[in-house]
Write a protein that holds these residues in place. Sequence first.
Motif, PDB file in Angstrom:
ATOM      1  N   GLY A  47     -63.633  34.614 -12.649  1.00 44.88           N
ATOM      2  CA  GLY A  47     -63.645  33.833 -11.435  1.00 44.88           C
ATOM      3  C   GLY A  47     -63.319  32.412 -11.350  1.00 44.88           C
ATOM      4  N   LEU A  48     -64.186  31.793 -12.688  1.00 38.26           N
ATOM      5  CA  LEU A  48     -63.677  30.465 -12.981  1.00 38.26           C
ATOM      6  C   LEU A  48     -62.412  30.141 -13.311  1.00 38.26           C
ATOM      7  CD1 LEU A  48     -66.918  29.670 -15.117  1.00 38.26           C
ATOM      8  CD2 LEU A  48     -66.443  28.686 -12.745  1.00 38.26           C
ATOM      9  N   ILE A  49     -61.463  30.975 -14.087  1.00 39.70           N
ATOM     10  CA  ILE A  49     -60.205  31.056 -14.342  1.00 39.70           C
ATOM     11  C   ILE A  49     -59.480  30.942 -13.085  1.00 39.70           C
ATOM     12  CG2 ILE A  49     -58.301  32.197 -15.229  1.00 39.70           C
ATOM     13  CD1 ILE A  49     -60.378  32.973 -17.379  1.00 39.70           C
ATOM     14  N   ASP A  65     -67.995  18.385 -12.915  1.00 43.11           N
ATOM     15  CA  ASP A  65     -69.293  18.473 -13.338  1.00 43.11           C
ATOM     16  C   ASP A  65     -69.830  19.802 -13.188  1.00 43.11           C
ATOM     17  OD1 ASP A  65     -69.084  15.777 -14.082  1.00 43.11           O
ATOM     18  OD2 ASP A  65     -69.944  15.053 -12.212  1.00 43.11           O
ATOM     19  N   ARG A  66     -69.550  20.481 -11.974  1.00 41.60           N
ATOM     20  CA  ARG A  66     -70.215  21.541 -11.700  1.00 41.60           C
ATOM     21  C   ARG A  66     -69.296  22.939 -12.450  1.00 41.60           C
ATOM     22  NH1 ARG A  66     -71.171  21.892  -5.292  1.00 41.60           N
ATOM     23  NH2 ARG A  66     -73.220  21.096  -5.384  1.00 41.60           N
ATOM     24  N   LEU A  67     -68.117  22.517 -12.764  1.00 37.68           N
ATOM     25  CA  LEU A  67     -67.491  23.810 -13.734  1.00 37.68           C
ATOM     26  C   LEU A  67     -67.920  23.613 -15.049  1.00 37.68           C
ATOM     27  CD1 LEU A  67     -63.897  23.230 -12.005  1.00 37.68           C
ATOM     28  CD2 LEU A  67     -65.494  25.019 -11.695  1.00 37.68           C
ATOM     29  N   THR A  68     -68.073  22.468 -15.744  1.00 33.58           N
ATOM     30  CA  THR A  68     -68.460  22.576 -17.033  1.00 33.58           C
ATOM     31  C   THR A  68     -69.692  23.086 -17.681  1.00 33.58           C
ATOM     32  OG1 THR A  68     -69.544  20.183 -16.959  1.00 33.58           O
ATOM     33  CG2 THR A  68     -67.209  20.250 -17.396  1.00 33.58           C
ATOM     34  N   SER A  69     -70.791  23.150 -16.824  1.00 29.66           N
ATOM     35  CA  SER A  69     -71.820  23.950 -17.117  1.00 29.66           C
ATOM     36  C   SER A  69     -71.595  25.408 -17.203  1.00 29.66           C
ATOM     37  CB  SER A  69     -72.861  23.831 -16.090  1.00 29.66           C
ATOM     38  OG  SER A  69     -74.117  24.410 -16.465  1.00 29.66           O
ATOM     39  N   PRO A  70     -71.106  25.893 -16.299  1.00 27.26           N
ATOM     40  CA  PRO A  70     -70.928  27.378 -16.661  1.00 27.26           C
ATOM     41  C   PRO A  70     -70.016  27.706 -17.665  1.00 27.26           C
ATOM     42  CG  PRO A  70     -69.948  27.027 -14.337  1.00 27.26           C
ATOM     43  CD  PRO A  70     -70.766  25.677 -15.096  1.00 27.26           C
ATOM     44  N   ARG A  88     -60.658  30.704 -22.259  1.00 27.20           N
ATOM     45  CA  ARG A  88     -59.614  30.618 -21.368  1.00 27.20           C
ATOM     46  C   ARG A  88     -59.822  29.668 -20.105  1.00 27.20           C
ATOM     47  NH1 ARG A  88     -59.495  36.345 -21.737  1.00 27.20           N
ATOM     48  NH2 ARG A  88     -59.937  36.416 -19.520  1.00 27.20           N
ATOM     49  N   ALA A  89     -60.996  29.949 -19.499  1.00 28.71           N
ATOM     50  CA  ALA A  89     -61.298  28.972 -18.730  1.00 28.71           C
ATOM     51  C   ALA A  89     -61.748  27.434 -19.030  1.00 28.71           C
ATOM     52  CB  ALA A  89     -63.020  29.300 -18.216  1.00 28.71           C
ATOM     53  N   PHE A  90     -61.950  27.015 -20.317  1.00 27.79           N
ATOM     54  CA  PHE A  90     -62.018  25.885 -20.726  1.00 27.79           C
ATOM     55  C   PHE A  90     -60.470  25.314 -21.056  1.00 27.79           C
ATOM     56  CE2 PHE A  90     -61.522  23.097 -24.437  1.00 27.79           C
ATOM     57  CZ  PHE A  90     -62.398  21.953 -24.322  1.00 27.79           C
ATOM     58  N   ASP A  91     -59.625  26.311 -21.579  1.00 22.33           N
ATOM     59  CA  ASP A  91     -58.430  25.869 -21.457  1.00 22.33           C
ATOM     60  C   ASP A  91     -57.617  25.301 -20.478  1.00 22.33           C
ATOM     61  OD1 ASP A  91     -55.845  25.312 -23.036  1.00 22.33           O
ATOM     62  OD2 ASP A  91     -54.970  27.337 -21.941  1.00 22.33           O
ATOM     63  N   VAL A  99     -59.283  14.902 -21.885  1.00 22.96           N
ATOM     64  CA  VAL A  99     -60.244  14.500 -22.794  1.00 22.96           C
ATOM     65  C   VAL A  99     -61.557  14.527 -22.205  1.00 22.96           C
ATOM     66  CG1 VAL A  99     -61.050  12.586 -24.339  1.00 22.96           C
ATOM     67  CG2 VAL A  99     -58.588  13.202 -24.229  1.00 22.96           C
ATOM     68  N   ARG A 100     -61.684  14.320 -21.004  1.00 24.02           N
ATOM     69  CA  ARG A 100     -63.203  14.272 -20.327  1.00 24.02           C
ATOM     70  C   ARG A 100     -63.347  15.742 -20.492  1.00 24.02           C
ATOM     71  NH1 ARG A 100     -63.951  13.927 -13.874  1.00 24.02           N
ATOM     72  NH2 ARG A 100     -66.280  14.710 -14.048  1.00 24.02           N
ATOM     73  N   ALA A 101     -62.834  16.917 -20.357  1.00 24.56           N
ATOM     74  CA  ALA A 101     -63.314  18.155 -20.527  1.00 24.56           C
ATOM     75  C   ALA A 101     -64.033  18.328 -22.076  1.00 24.56           C
ATOM     76  CB  ALA A 101     -62.284  19.174 -20.375  1.00 24.56           C
ATOM     77  N   LEU A 102     -63.364  17.796 -23.043  1.00 22.83           N
ATOM     78  CA  LEU A 102     -63.962  17.984 -24.258  1.00 22.83           C
ATOM     79  C   LEU A 102     -65.433  17.126 -24.107  1.00 22.83           C
ATOM     80  CD1 LEU A 102     -60.782  17.060 -26.852  1.00 22.83           C
ATOM     81  CD2 LEU A 102     -62.183  19.346 -26.221  1.00 22.83           C
ATOM     82  N   ASP A 103     -65.199  16.117 -23.727  1.00 22.14           N
ATOM     83  CA  ASP A 103     -66.540  15.171 -23.752  1.00 22.14           C
ATOM     84  C   ASP A 103     -67.525  15.793 -22.931  1.00 22.14           C
ATOM     85  OD1 ASP A 103     -65.490  13.031 -25.065  1.00 22.14           O
ATOM     86  OD2 ASP A 103     -64.898  11.968 -23.376  1.00 22.14           O
TER      87      ASP A 103
END
Length: 106
Positions: A47-49, A65-70, A88-91, A99-103
């Motif tokens: 679903g996130l994907i 901010d709401r996507l990173t936690s799950p 896959r969702a992280f990608d 880079v913000r995603a990594l942080d």
Amino acid sequence: EHQQVAGRALGDLVRRLGDRVLPEVIPHLEDGLDSPDDNKRRGVCNGLIEIMRNCHADQIANFADRLTSPIRRSLTDPSAEVRKAGARAFDLLYSGIHVRALDDIL
């Protein structure tokens, strides 16, 4: 197959309603990560994907901010299939906010 249909429907909903529906949907998906059922948790990742595939980059950035936690939770799940879907969702998150995603995840 049910997850694929649900994912496509969620993607279509996000594509059409975007910012209006995301605040309602994301908390429900995150709650699904509490399920003891591996398939349900993998479905949350799918679903996130679909959300990120159907959002514009600025929407992903606004809801990062709401996507990173799950996504973070899925990457540490006991199930290898859930972790794979979480990756896959992280990608997709990374491709949207770089880079913000990594942080945010680390």
